[in-house]
Enzyme design. Structure first.
Site, mmCIF file in Angstrom:
data_model
loop_
_atom_site.group_PDB
_atom_site.id
_atom_site.type_symbol
_atom_site.label_atom_id
_atom_site.label_comp_id
_atom_site.label_asym_id
_atom_site.label_seq_id
_atom_site.Cartn_x
_atom_site.Cartn_y
_atom_site.Cartn_z
ATOM 1 N N ASP A 186 8.033 -3.615 8.686
ATOM 2 C CA ASP A 186 7.108 -2.534 9.058
ATOM 3 C C ASP A 186 6.868 -2.559 10.565
ATOM 4 O O ASP A 186 6.295 -1.638 11.119
ATOM 5 C CB ASP A 186 5.778 -2.720 8.313
ATOM 6 C CG ASP A 186 4.804 -1.566 8.594
ATOM 7 O OD1 ASP A 186 5.252 -0.397 8.561
ATOM 8 O OD2 ASP A 186 3.621 -1.834 8.853
ATOM 9 N N HIS A 235 5.721 1.115 11.201
ATOM 10 C CA HIS A 235 4.401 0.498 11.427
ATOM 11 C C HIS A 235 3.291 1.301 10.714
ATOM 12 O O HIS A 235 2.343 1.778 11.364
ATOM 13 C CB HIS A 235 4.105 0.377 12.929
ATOM 14 C CG HIS A 235 3.060 -0.662 13.249
ATOM 15 N ND1 HIS A 235 3.063 -1.410 14.388
ATOM 16 C CD2 HIS A 235 1.945 -1.056 12.561
ATOM 17 C CE1 HIS A 235 2.009 -2.212 14.406
ATOM 18 N NE2 HIS A 235 1.302 -2.018 13.295
ATOM 19 N N ILE A 236 3.424 1.400 9.395
ATOM 20 C CA ILE A 236 2.450 2.183 8.620
ATOM 21 C C ILE A 236 1.577 1.294 7.735
ATOM 22 O O ILE A 236 0.935 1.776 6.809
ATOM 23 C CB ILE A 236 3.133 3.268 7.750
ATOM 24 C CG1 ILE A 236 4.174 2.634 6.798
ATOM 25 C CG2 ILE A 236 3.761 4.346 8.616
ATOM 26 C CD1 ILE A 236 4.582 3.552 5.667
ATOM 27 N N GLY A 237 1.565 -0.018 8.023
ATOM 28 C CA GLY A 237 0.825 -0.954 7.162
ATOM 29 C C GLY A 237 -0.596 -0.512 6.839
ATOM 30 O O GLY A 237 -1.029 -0.542 5.697
ATOM 31 N N PRO A 240 -3.860 -26.246 6.794
ATOM 32 C CA PRO A 240 -4.019 -25.728 5.435
ATOM 33 C C PRO A 240 -5.246 -24.830 5.336
ATOM 34 O O PRO A 240 -6.239 -25.050 6.021
ATOM 35 C CB PRO A 240 -4.221 -26.988 4.584
ATOM 36 C CG PRO A 240 -3.875 -28.135 5.444
ATOM 37 C CD PRO A 240 -4.006 -27.707 6.869
ATOM 38 N N ARG A 241 -5.159 -23.816 4.536
ATOM 39 C CA ARG A 241 -6.278 -22.903 4.260
ATOM 40 C C ARG A 241 -6.672 -23.160 2.816
ATOM 41 O O ARG A 241 -6.259 -22.414 1.905
ATOM 42 C CB ARG A 241 -5.813 -21.468 4.422
ATOM 43 C CG ARG A 241 -5.384 -21.129 5.821
ATOM 44 C CD ARG A 241 -6.432 -20.274 6.433
ATOM 45 N NE ARG A 241 -6.227 -20.055 7.855
ATOM 46 C CZ ARG A 241 -7.036 -19.311 8.562
ATOM 47 N NH1 ARG A 241 -8.061 -18.734 8.014
ATOM 48 N NH2 ARG A 241 -6.831 -19.143 9.843
ATOM 49 N N ILE A 280 5.331 -7.805 8.128
ATOM 50 C CA ILE A 280 4.279 -6.792 8.312
ATOM 51 C C ILE A 280 3.357 -7.217 9.457
ATOM 52 O O ILE A 280 2.311 -6.616 9.656
ATOM 53 C CB ILE A 280 3.443 -6.557 7.022
ATOM 54 C CG1 ILE A 280 2.812 -7.832 6.499
ATOM 55 C CG2 ILE A 280 4.291 -5.914 5.942
ATOM 56 C CD1 ILE A 280 1.561 -8.256 7.159
ATOM 57 N N GLY A 328 -3.732 -15.775 6.003
ATOM 58 C CA GLY A 328 -5.001 -15.207 6.467
ATOM 59 C C GLY A 328 -5.457 -14.153 5.473
ATOM 60 O O GLY A 328 -5.100 -14.200 4.297
ATOM 61 N N ARG A 329 -6.238 -13.179 5.970
ATOM 62 C CA ARG A 329 -6.752 -12.125 5.074
ATOM 63 C C ARG A 329 -5.608 -11.388 4.389
ATOM 64 O O ARG A 329 -5.598 -11.221 3.158
ATOM 65 C CB ARG A 329 -7.611 -11.136 5.879
ATOM 66 C CG ARG A 329 -8.932 -11.704 6.351
ATOM 67 C CD ARG A 329 -9.607 -10.740 7.299
ATOM 68 N NE ARG A 329 -8.897 -10.682 8.562
ATOM 69 C CZ ARG A 329 -9.354 -11.180 9.712
ATOM 70 N NH1 ARG A 329 -10.543 -11.704 9.778
ATOM 71 N NH2 ARG A 329 -8.637 -11.106 10.816
HETATM 72 P P1 NDP Z 1 -5.957 -13.289 9.978
HETATM 73 O O1 NDP Z 1 -6.489 -13.763 11.288
HETATM 74 O O2 NDP Z 1 -6.831 -13.312 8.798
HETATM 75 O O3 NDP Z 1 -4.635 -14.078 9.625
HETATM 76 C C1 NDP Z 1 -3.716 -14.476 10.589
HETATM 77 C C2 NDP Z 1 -3.039 -15.701 10.066
HETATM 78 O O4 NDP Z 1 -2.000 -16.046 10.990
HETATM 79 C C3 NDP Z 1 -3.964 -16.889 9.931
HETATM 80 O O5 NDP Z 1 -3.947 -17.323 8.623
HETATM 81 C C4 NDP Z 1 -3.310 -17.919 10.834
HETATM 82 O O6 NDP Z 1 -3.361 -19.163 10.193
HETATM 83 C C5 NDP Z 1 -1.870 -17.438 10.865
HETATM 84 N N1 NDP Z 1 -1.119 -18.068 11.928
HETATM 85 C C6 NDP Z 1 -1.407 -18.152 13.235
HETATM 86 N N2 NDP Z 1 -0.459 -18.890 13.843
HETATM 87 C C7 NDP Z 1 0.407 -19.283 12.878
HETATM 88 C C8 NDP Z 1 1.588 -20.050 12.851
HETATM 89 N N3 NDP Z 1 2.062 -20.628 13.964
HETATM 90 N N4 NDP Z 1 2.252 -20.203 11.688
HETATM 91 C C9 NDP Z 1 1.796 -19.630 10.560
HETATM 92 N N5 NDP Z 1 0.666 -18.933 10.510
HETATM 93 C C10 NDP Z 1 0.002 -18.737 11.657
HETATM 94 O O7 NDP Z 1 -5.412 -11.807 10.254
HETATM 95 P P2 NDP Z 1 -5.021 -10.683 9.199
HETATM 96 O O8 NDP Z 1 -4.451 -11.323 7.998
HETATM 97 O O9 NDP Z 1 -6.141 -9.744 9.049
HETATM 98 O O10 NDP Z 1 -3.849 -9.942 10.016
HETATM 99 C C11 NDP Z 1 -2.672 -10.651 10.313
HETATM 100 C C12 NDP Z 1 -1.785 -9.871 11.250
HETATM 101 O O11 NDP Z 1 -1.177 -8.784 10.585
HETATM 102 C C13 NDP Z 1 -2.497 -9.218 12.443
HETATM 103 O O12 NDP Z 1 -2.689 -10.144 13.485
HETATM 104 C C14 NDP Z 1 -1.558 -8.114 12.817
HETATM 105 O O13 NDP Z 1 -0.648 -8.573 13.786
HETATM 106 C C15 NDP Z 1 -0.805 -7.819 11.546
HETATM 107 N N6 NDP Z 1 -1.139 -6.504 11.007
HETATM 108 C C16 NDP Z 1 -0.154 -5.573 10.852
HETATM 109 C C17 NDP Z 1 -0.431 -4.345 10.312
HETATM 110 C C18 NDP Z 1 0.629 -3.330 10.117
HETATM 111 O O14 NDP Z 1 0.325 -2.154 10.193
HETATM 112 N N7 NDP Z 1 1.851 -3.721 9.836
HETATM 113 C C19 NDP Z 1 -1.782 -3.968 9.925
HETATM 114 C C20 NDP Z 1 -2.739 -5.035 10.107
HETATM 115 C C21 NDP Z 1 -2.411 -6.237 10.628
HETATM 116 P P3 NDP Z 1 -3.731 -20.521 10.948
HETATM 117 O O15 NDP Z 1 -4.614 -20.182 12.100
HETATM 118 O O16 NDP Z 1 -4.375 -21.322 9.909
HETATM 119 O O17 NDP Z 1 -2.423 -21.067 11.362
HETATM 120 C C1 DGY Z 2 -3.338 -3.722 13.056
HETATM 121 O O1 DGY Z 2 -4.456 -3.408 12.617
HETATM 122 O O2 DGY Z 2 -3.132 -4.754 13.681
HETATM 123 C C2 DGY Z 2 -2.218 -2.779 12.774
HETATM 124 O O3 DGY Z 2 -1.026 -3.241 13.237
HETATM 125 C C3 DGY Z 2 -2.518 -1.401 13.197
HETATM 126 O O4 DGY Z 2 -2.075 -1.227 14.473
#
Ligand code: NDP
Ligand code: DGY
Length: 322
Positions: free
Chosen positions: A263, A287-289, A181-182, A237, A156-157
């Site tokens: 994290d 959890h400081i991501g 696939p993405r 993360i 994802g992002r």
């Molecule tokens: P996105 O929605 O852009 O990405 C999430 C990804 O998860 C998608 O690419 C999705 O792909 C994938 N996904 C969902 N189900 C599955 C699966 N079964 N197997 C593999 N991949 C899967 O979100 P972000 O990238 O913006 O954020 C991702 C996550 O990171 C958040 O949901 C949050 O939980 C976590 N996070 C943690 C932080 C921290 O402080 N540590 C900070 C920010 C975010 P697809 O649907 O194609 O399968």
């Molecule tokens: C998020 O944005 O999902 C981070 O985990 C912050 O809590």
């Protein structure tokens, strides 16, 4: 007309408070490090908007406690596994989150964790105050990222941000898994879509970047760790719930993987007697991501943009996908 009431589960920045004030909302906010659940349920009673963070469960019980005044839930996070979306949707309550603006911060932290684990940074730094610094050339050897295969679970992002950064480190291959696939993102970062099993078998570093949902809860069990290379490291993360944590402890105890960098874990905060704390090859961060000044400020703006739109009965600029 009485001002609309807003409750925030965390203490807002001065900017955010001013903005809410200028909009005329009646704000109540928590300044507690850990807001007790009973107090949260008491304070949301009769509010029109809830600002929450990822540590705050916004479930049917919360919605019942808030009552039928509630119009919008705005989370100061991109992850939304703590919000009962189906229940909110059923009651006509809008839900918003803060995507994109934290991607760089989190991807940077993923790379930080990868390098900390591979180069044994915490273990090495801990030696200095003990006076055990050793001058043998073979002491404290870690591993390089160059030439390694890295598997990203969830492109994802943030997954894409991690892949972009990895290219600069000269990794041999970037693999990724997901529900589908993405293709565009994969093309941008030169990543190859593989099955989950293939990813865990082939990667030297497995980096969990997916959301926590029904398909990812406890995705990593002891059986999965057994598929990994014995030198491979796992980085998380995403959310603690993607890993069955007691199985990770067993995998570290039995040395079936090379190390871990987390994290996120279960529960948060991690109890100080957690077995995870026993292993020098397990690096833990609280959890400081997204915890950078830049990301936090930008998330704050998005969060209030969502709240304001919801309170004005307009579509949210950053709605949580249903
Ligand atoms: P996105 O929605 O852009 O990405 C999430 C990804 O998860 C998608 O690419 C999705 O792909 C994938 N996904 C969902 N189900 C599955 C699966 N079964 N197997 C593999 N991949 C899967 O979100 P972000 O990238 O913006 O954020 C991702 C996550 O990171 C958040 O949901 C949050 O939980 C976590 N996070 C943690 C932080 C921290 O402080 N540590 C900070 C920010 C975010 P697809 O649907 O194609 O399968
Ligand atoms: C998020 O944005 O999902 C981070 O985990 C912050 O809590």
């Amino acid at each position: 007309m009485a001002p609309k009431k807003v409750f925030s589960s965390y203490f807002l920045t001065e900017d955010a408070q001013k903005r809410l004030g200028s909009l005329g909302y009646d704000l109540d906010q928590s300044s507690a490090d850990q807001l007790p659940r009973a107090e949260f349920l008491r304070r949301v009673k009769g509010v029109h908007g809830i600002i929450c963070d990822s540590a705050c469960q916004v479930d049917a019980e919360t919605l019942d406690a808030a009552g039928d005044t509630l119009q919008v839930i705005s989370t100061h996070s991109v992850g939304y596994n703590h919000v009962d979306l189906a229940e909110a949707h059923r009651r006509g309550i809008q839900t918003g989150h803060t995507p994109d603006v934290l991607t760089d911060a989190v991807a940077d932290l993923a790379l930080t964790l990868i390098l900390m684990v591979l180069r044994r940074v915490v273990e090495a730094a801990a030696v200095i105050p003990t006076g055990q610094w050793c001058n043998q050339p073979t002491w404290m050897l870690g591993r390089q990222l160059r030439g390694k295969a890295v598997g990203i679970v969830g492109l994802g992002r943030i997954g894409e941000g991690v892949a972009q950064r990895l290219r600069g480190f000269g990794v041999s291959r970037i693999l990724y898994s997901g529900r589908r696939p993405r293709e565009e993102a994969a093309l941008r970062v030169g990543a190859k879509f593989v099955s989950f099993d293939e990813l865990v078998r082939q990667s030297d570093v497995v980096c969990i970047c997916c959301s926590l949902n029904g398909s990812t809860y406890h995705l990593f069990t002891y059986d999965v760790f057994k598929l990994m290379k014995p030198t491979a490291v796992i980085i998380n993360i995403s959310r603690g719930g993607v890993i069955k944590q007691e199985d990770l402890v067993s995998a570290l105890a039995n040395k079936i993987i090379g190390g871990a960098g987390l994290d996120v874990m279960t529960p948060e905060p991690l109890p100080t007697d957690s077995h995870l704390l026993k292993y020098p090859n397990c690096v833990l961060l609280p959890h400081i991501g997204s915890a950078t000044v830049e990301a936090h400020e930008a998330m704050g703006h998005l969060c209030i943009d969502n709240l304001q739109a919801g309170l004005e009965g307009k579509p949210l600029p950053h709605p949580i996908p249903q």
